[in-house]
Design an enzyme around this catalytic site. Structure first.
Site, PDB file in Angstrom:
ATOM      1  NE  ARG A  53      -3.089   0.216   3.159  1.00  0.00           N
ATOM      2  CZ  ARG A  53      -2.527   0.301   4.385  1.00  0.00           C
ATOM      3  NH1 ARG A  53      -1.834   1.374   4.724  1.00  0.00           N
ATOM      4  NH2 ARG A  53      -2.665  -0.684   5.249  1.00  0.00           N
ATOM      5  CE1 TYR A 105     -16.605  10.501 -16.440  1.00  0.00           C
ATOM      6  CE2 TYR A 105     -16.308  10.546 -14.074  1.00  0.00           C
ATOM      7  CZ  TYR A 105     -16.557   9.851 -15.225  1.00  0.00           C
ATOM      8  OH  TYR A 105     -16.756   8.498 -15.168  1.00  0.00           O
ATOM      9  CE  LYS A 202     -12.480   7.436 -18.516  1.00  0.00           C
ATOM     10  NZ  LYS A 202     -12.856   8.670 -17.878  1.00  0.00           N
TER      11      LYS A 202
HETATM   12  C1  PLP Z   1     -13.440   9.029 -16.651  1.00  0.00           C
HETATM   13  C2  PLP Z   1     -13.115  10.352 -16.110  1.00  0.00           C
HETATM   14  C3  PLP Z   1     -12.939  10.542 -14.732  1.00  0.00           C
HETATM   15  C4  PLP Z   1     -13.123   9.410 -13.731  1.00  0.00           C
HETATM   16  O1  PLP Z   1     -12.145   8.424 -13.872  1.00  0.00           O
HETATM   17  P1  PLP Z   1     -12.380   6.859 -13.540  1.00  0.00           P
HETATM   18  O2  PLP Z   1     -11.067   6.267 -13.905  1.00  0.00           O
HETATM   19  O3  PLP Z   1     -13.519   6.389 -14.363  1.00  0.00           O
HETATM   20  O4  PLP Z   1     -12.679   6.775 -12.081  1.00  0.00           O
HETATM   21  C5  PLP Z   1     -12.602  11.800 -14.296  1.00  0.00           C
HETATM   22  N1  PLP Z   1     -12.458  12.835 -15.156  1.00  0.00           N
HETATM   23  C6  PLP Z   1     -12.630  12.686 -16.476  1.00  0.00           C
HETATM   24  C7  PLP Z   1     -12.466  13.860 -17.373  1.00  0.00           C
HETATM   25  C8  PLP Z   1     -12.962  11.454 -17.003  1.00  0.00           C
HETATM   26  O5  PLP Z   1     -13.158  11.317 -18.323  1.00  0.00           O
END
Ligand code: PLP
Length: 386
Positions: A53, A105, A202
């Protein structure tokens, strides 16, 4: 790569930063250290690693890599983007206030309004394309300005250097969610921003096969706090996900170039199409944020939103597609297409979506790196059905 990563160009850092050859074998790839704990040589003697951790070599390699790409001091990896955002918000205490881009988001909106408001934090939602609107929202107890640029799904652009300068004049910390452009195209810390946050799920990972988030701090004081929160709250990234992410980041520059090259053609095609009401892509010269974006970033990215006028039209269009995948998320090699009103932004109340301009006919594309001709043919097929 030897010495300070800042001596090298972005693509070189993407491949090598944080990843010297493995000291015991010379392996060019950082091993996946799947271990929860580490044996001590003797009482009071260990190799700097005690418990995963807190310490994990694979995660550390990824954290050093992303810190080098964002030109920050320290990187901190979490189990998801939302886990990173929740760690970031531990900088704000009960009784303090945060100014936020109104079009963030959907998950960030839900976390701030339905979780953090229960703990005495307050939020003001502003049109962050306007510095006056940001200035007007700052109060004596404002602790943080939280921005996305471009925003999701409206692709609004905030002038980061000017917003950071304004916030700092009031002693307000500035955080930017840089998920859409990645450090390949935009490096907020070099524009005066204090902390960058990512959903690495992403573009950074790029292959739609792992969740993750990172925070990169410009100042060691914030970095030390994030490290303490990783250790204390524990929502850290797993070694396996850190490995996948290191692997994905190696090709980030080539992927981003390919995403953007196709996105530019697709945005122009949609803008010309009689069945499309409006196209939101910061790389179109008519976009209100075009000039700022051109100045503060080295590209426009691969995200496009457009409006087909009604839920019915959007449904007919989406149901006809054969190549593009109808799915939430973005930034993968495959083209993902979504309907914000019922998917990514379903947790935003209908009146609020309406007020922001996220209509029922809006469609968002994360342009992938398939053959461009196949993507254009797919769009044509969908639009014929409208
Ligand atoms: C997807 C996304 C998040 C959240 O991320 P996760 O990995 O799904 O928890 C936050 N900000 C933006 C701009 C995103 O596209």
């Amino acid at each position: 790569m030897k010495g300070d990563p800042r001596r090298y160009g972005f693509a070189t850092r993407a491949i090598h930063a944080g990843q010297p050859p493995d000291p015991t074998t010379g392996a060019v790839t950082v091993p996946i250290y799947m271990t929860s704990t580490y044996v001590h040589d003797g009482l009071g003697e260990h190799k700097g690693f005690e418990y995963t951790r807190v310490h994990n070599p694979t995660r550390f390699a990824l954290e050093d890599n992303v810190a080098a790409l964002e030109e920050g001091v320290t990187g901190h990896a979490f189990a998801s983007g939302m886990a990173a955002i929740s760690a970031l918000l531990t900088l704000v205490k009960a009784g303090e206030h945060v100014v936020v881009s109104q079009d963030v988001y959907g998950g960030t909106y839900r976390f701030f309004t339905q979780v953090l408001e229960n703990y005495g934090l307050t939020f003001s939602w502003v049109d962050a394309t306007s510095l006056d609107a940001i200035a007007a929202a700052i109060r004596p107890n404002t602790k943080m300005l939280f921005l996305e640029t471009p925003t999701n799904p409206l692709m609004q652009i905030t002038d980061l250097a000017a917003a950071a300068e304004l916030a700092h004049r009031h002693g307000v910390l500035v955080a930017v969610d840089n998920t859409f452009l990645t450090p390949c195209l935009q490096r907020p810390l070099t524009l005066g921003v204090d902390v960058v946050v990512h959903s690495t799920t992403k573009y950074l990972n790029g292959h739609s096969d792992a969740l993750g988030g990172v925070l990169v701090a410009r100042d060691r004081k914030q970095g030390d706090w994030f490290y303490f929160v990783q250790k204390s709250a524990g929502a850290v990234m797993s070694p396996f996900d850190a490995f996948l992410l290191l692997r994905g980041i190696k090709t980030l520059p080539v992927r981003m170039a390919a995403h953007e090259a196709s996105a530019r053609v697709i945005a122009a095609y949609l803008a010309d199409h009689p069945k499309v009401d409006r196209v939101l892509y910061p790389g179109l010269p008519g976009h209100p944020g075009f000039t700022i974006q051109q100045r503060q970033a080295s590209g426009f990215g691969g995200m496009i939103s457009f409006d087909l006028g009604s839920y019915d039209a959007a449904k007919r269009f989406l149901d006809r597609l054969e190549v593009m995948s109808l799915a939430e998320s973005l930034g993968g090699v495959e083209t993902l297409i979504s309907h914000p009103a019922t998917m990514t932004h379903a947790s935003v109340p209908a009146e609020r979506r309406e007020a922001l301009g996220i209509g029922d006919g809006m469609v968002r594309i994360s342009v992938g790196i398939e053959e461009l001709a196949d993507l254009l043919a797919d769009l044509e097929r969908g639009l014929e059905a409208v």
